[in-house]
Design an enzyme around this catalytic site. Structure first.
Site, PDB file in Angstrom:
ATOM      1  N   LYS A 175       0.685  -1.205  -0.042  1.00  0.00           N
ATOM      2  CA  LYS A 175       0.023   0.197  -0.089  1.00  0.00           C
ATOM      3  C   LYS A 175       0.970   1.315  -0.161  1.00  0.00           C
ATOM      4  O   LYS A 175       0.506   2.331  -0.607  1.00  0.00           O
ATOM      5  CB  LYS A 175      -1.104  -0.056   1.263  1.00  0.00           C
TER       6      LYS A 175
ATOM      7  N   GLN B  51      -4.635  -1.137   9.433  1.00  0.00           N
ATOM      8  CA  GLN B  51      -4.450  -2.505   8.930  1.00  0.00           C
ATOM      9  C   GLN B  51      -5.004  -3.439   9.848  1.00  0.00           C
ATOM     10  O   GLN B  51      -4.668  -3.322  11.097  1.00  0.00           O
ATOM     11  CB  GLN B  51      -3.078  -2.682   8.830  1.00  0.00           C
TER      12      GLN B  51
ATOM     13  N   ASP C  78     -11.436   2.281   3.871  1.00  0.00           N
ATOM     14  CA  ASP C  78     -11.711   1.096   3.787  1.00  0.00           C
ATOM     15  C   ASP C  78     -13.516   0.653   3.707  1.00  0.00           C
ATOM     16  O   ASP C  78     -13.661  -0.554   3.330  1.00  0.00           O
ATOM     17  CB  ASP C  78     -11.465   0.162   5.062  1.00  0.00           C
TER      18      ASP C  78
END
Length: 295
Positions: free
Chosen positions: A55, A99, A122
């Protein structure tokens, strides 16, 4: 197998990332800002470290402003929540990604609920989940978004098709179902309690497997001519001890009857990070009040 059946997620993702990078350069030139993405990694989970590296690399390649916070596994809930609050208030950060999974003892749901919904790239905040199901503007989870982009690229109009989604997780199964409904598909969500699952799957023009069980979906579960999206990534043992990656679908069997299918690896996986970049671009434009580029 016939190579024309392969849905090349890697190639599509490269194109999408290139379009996002071009749009980001245009934002910098016209409006004087770059999309900003903050990634938070807590602990030392090896898979999470790999994801975060990918990422971070994608953020740099897109020309974004990237911020990475690596915290020890001993980080407290209060410390993590305080970091999220600071990122919420940072005008140079338009996307926040914590994460998952988090180390034991940390409440992931509480952390997600703390993220500014406008920066929740997300798409997991309750406000974005509600927006997805109600048809309002919001941010959509990256993997489901990537699946639908691949389907639209391959099939064009999705309206009227029968879609079966195997799996009902909040991360993948449910959001894919919502996105397919929004495309006017007729959607069935199947799961571990579904009676005669193979028969249900054989009704699908579009079959999405997102259960996390290696090669569970057999070739005779697939309707001839169906399009198969395999979200699963499972490592199975090999004689050399290294293991290999397979999906939730028995690929060779399914490919023999499907009209199109995503491979594992190289199918859905690359789309997740590409759609994270797309979401960050979208979030930045909305926060700054400028039109969102069509990428």
């Amino acid at each position: 197998m016939d190579a024309s059946k392969l849905i090349d997620g890697k190639a599509f993702a490269q194109g999408l990332r290139a379009r996002v990078a071009a749009a980001a350069a245009e934002l910098q030139a016209r409006h004087g800002f770059r999309p900003g993405l903050a990634v938070v990694l807590v602990g030392d989970d090896p898979a999470s470290q790999v994801y975060v590296r990918s990422k971070t690399k994608a953020t740099e390649e897109a020309g974004f402003h990237g911020v990475e916070h690596k915290l020890p596994a001993s980080t407290t809930q209060a410390e993590l929540m305080a970091l999220v609050a600071r990122l919420n208030a940072d005008p140079d950060v338009h996307g926040i990604l914590v994460q998952l999974p988090l180390p034991a003892g940390l409440d992931a749901a509480a952390v997600v609920a703390t993220i500014d919904p406008r920066k929740d790239v997300d798409g997991l905040h309750a406000q974005n989940v509600g927006a997805l199901w109600s048809g309002a503007e919001g941010l959509v989870p990256c993997t489901p978004l990537g699946c639908v982009l691949l389907l639209k690229d391959r099939l064009g109009q999705l309206a009227g098709r029968n879609a079966v989604v195997i799996g009902r997780s909040a991360l993948v199964g449910k959001p894919i179902a919502a996105l397919l409904l929004a495309e006017n598909c007729t959607v069935t969500v199947a799961h571990s309690r579904t009676k005669d699952l193979p028969a249900v799957c054989r009704q699908a023009d579009i079959l999405v497997a997102a259960v996390g069980r290696a090669e569970m979906v057999k070739g005779d579960w697939v309707k001839p001519g169906a399009t198969v999206i395999d979200v699963g990534i499972n490592r199975v043992p090999t004689p050399d001890g290294k293991g290999r990656l397979v999906g939730d679908v028995a690929f060779a069997e399914a490919a023999a009857v499907a009209s199109a299918i995503t491979p594992v690896p190289g199918g859905v996986g690359p789309m997740t990070i590409a759609c994270l970049m797309r979401n960050t671009l979208t979030a930045a434009c909305r926060i700054k009040g400028v039109p969102v580029p069509a990428v």
